[in-house]
Design an enzyme around this catalytic site. Structure first.
Site, short mmCIF file in Angstrom:
data_model
loop_
_atom_site.label_atom_id
_atom_site.label_comp_id
_atom_site.label_asym_id
_atom_site.label_seq_id
_atom_site.Cartn_x
_atom_site.Cartn_y
_atom_site.Cartn_z
N HIS A 182 0.86 -1.19 0.00
CA HIS A 182 0.00 0.00 0.00
C HIS A 182 0.90 1.23 0.00
O HIS A 182 2.01 1.19 0.52
CB HIS A 182 -0.88 -0.05 1.26
CG HIS A 182 -1.87 1.07 1.34
ND1 HIS A 182 -1.52 2.32 1.80
CD2 HIS A 182 -3.16 1.12 0.99
CE1 HIS A 182 -2.60 3.09 1.73
NE2 HIS A 182 -3.61 2.40 1.24
N ASP A 305 -11.22 1.53 -0.60
CA ASP A 305 -10.25 2.45 0.00
C ASP A 305 -10.92 3.32 1.06
O ASP A 305 -10.58 4.49 1.26
CB ASP A 305 -9.55 3.33 -1.04
CG ASP A 305 -8.11 3.69 -0.64
OD1 ASP A 305 -7.72 3.38 0.50
OD2 ASP A 305 -7.38 4.27 -1.46
C1 1WB Z 1 -5.26 9.36 1.55
C2 1WB Z 1 -5.43 8.04 1.22
C3 1WB Z 1 -4.55 9.71 2.67
C4 1WB Z 1 -4.87 7.06 2.00
C5 1WB Z 1 -3.98 8.73 3.47
O1 1WB Z 1 -3.29 9.11 4.57
C6 1WB Z 1 -4.15 7.40 3.13
C7 1WB Z 1 -5.85 10.38 0.69
C8 1WB Z 1 -2.71 8.17 5.40
O2 1WB Z 1 -6.83 10.07 0.02
O3 1WB Z 1 -5.34 11.47 0.65
C9 1WB Z 1 -5.05 5.65 1.64
O4 1WB Z 1 -4.71 4.77 2.43
O5 1WB Z 1 -5.55 5.32 0.58
MN MN Z 2 -5.67 2.99 0.81
#
Ligand code: 1WB
Ligand code: MN
Length: 345
Positions: A182, A305
């Protein structure tokens, strides 16, 4: 589509108060680390730090039963394959990371045991201490019965092609358990031009980071050493399926002129043999159709997600996707059951 199609979402983020508290600790003080700046917004409720404070992601991450489950019920989402959210334990020192990974795995196993039809989980491990990580990986699969592993890309700027991490790869291969790589924010050596305009995270930097990671692994010959290792990547393959012809062509050129090690298989063959991808965060039917046709229907899994992406549009997207019944079964649950050892219903 049929209302009874089993829906398993495969990149669903979750956290525990102990990890959140440690992240809050970790991000205090001046920093230029992209992950720390990002986490400050999420964990320290400092909306000025990254603008993320206003998104309330933390509530969604710490919750399983209060809001997540009712929303799953309302939308017909049968199961979330949960994983400790980015950057996981990978910013911490080795001891803290090792302990928190074990704690997170215990808590995740509790959730899965309580509601086996609704939650499955990917175990965390701390690559900072590869031998202890390998032991925890074995415990997570054999004792806790978790379904695979989550790794949030680089660890202190290093990638899995580095042999020091190979005890973890050996463990995953021997256990027959897939590692989901990830994203996390780009390492300090990669981040320069990604620091502006919100490009540091999901908009662009995450894909650059994970794409770089897995190309390093393929070009570095990791899969000659671990031919049965399965790696899952999200976000419709982080652009690699679209770019694979060129990566493959240029890697064979690099090998021919001595700029890359000789490998048994080509990059295109490794990508086919060792990788599966999920649809997380890419609700584009043309991209999904291309990916299925390019890498095969057996290698594409549906994901939301959550909570970074809202649940309903991801469900609407897969419901509306034009495909055969066989394809829909594979996308919505069959591939997830096979890759992550989830009992068929
Ligand atoms: C975002 C997506 C931010 C994820 C994150 O911070 C994580 C975002 C830890 O959409 O900006 C993720 O895991 O997909
Ligand atoms: Mn994610």
């Amino acid at each position: 589509m049929s209302a009874k199609m089993r829906l398993i979402a495969t990149e669903e983020a979750w956290s525990i108060p102990e990890v959140a508290a440690q992240l809050r600790e970790e991000v205090r003080g001046p920093t230029q680390s992209l992950d720390k700046l990002l986490c400050r917004g999420i964990y320290d409720a400092d909306p000025d730090a990254s603008g993320y404070g206003s998104m309330n992601f933390l509530d969604g991450l710490l919750d399983v039963e209060a809001k997540r489950l009712p929303e799953m019920d309302a939308l017909g989402v049968d199961m979330h394959l949960l994983s400790l959210t980015a950057p996981g334990v990978q910013m911490f020192d080795a001891d803290t990371a090792t302990n928190l990974a074990a704690l997170a795995n215990d808590k995740l196993a509790d959730i899965c045991r309580k509601r086996p039809a609704r939650f499955s989980g990917l175990a965390s491990f701390a690559p900072q201490s590869p031998r202890r990580a390998a032991k925890e990986m074995e415990r997570a699969i054999n004792s806790l019965k978790l379904n695979g592993f989550i790794l949030n890309s680089h660890t202190h700027g290093e990638y899995l092609d580095d042999p020091k991490y190979w005890p973890c790869l050996e463990a995953a291969e021997a256990l027959g358990a897939c590692i989901y790589i990830h994203p996390r924010a780009a390492s300090d050596t990669l981040k320069g031009p990604l620091m502006d305009y919100g490009m540091d995270s999901a908009m662009w930097g995450y894909g650059v980071e994970v794409g770089t990671h897995v190309v390093r692994m393929m070009a570095g010959g990791v899969f000659d050493r671990f031919p049965k290792l399965k790696i899952c990547i999200g976000h419709m393959g982080e652009a690699i399926p679209f770019w694979i012809w060129r990566i493959n062509f240029m890697n064979s050129r690099a090998q021919a002129i001595g700029r890359a090690p000789k490998t048994k298989l080509s990059i295109a063959e490794y990508f086919q043999q060792n990788f599966v991808v999920t649809t997380s965060g890419v609700e584009d039917p043309l991209a999904l159709r291309y990916t299925i046709d390019k890498i095969g229907i057996d290698n594409v899994l549906w994901a939301i997600d959550y909570p970074y992406q809202p649940m309903k549009p991801a469900v609407d997207f897969i419901d509306a996707f034009d495909c055969t019944d066989t394809e829909r079964h594979a996308l919505c649950h069959g591939n997830a059951e096979r890759i992550f050892h989830i009992a068929p219903r």
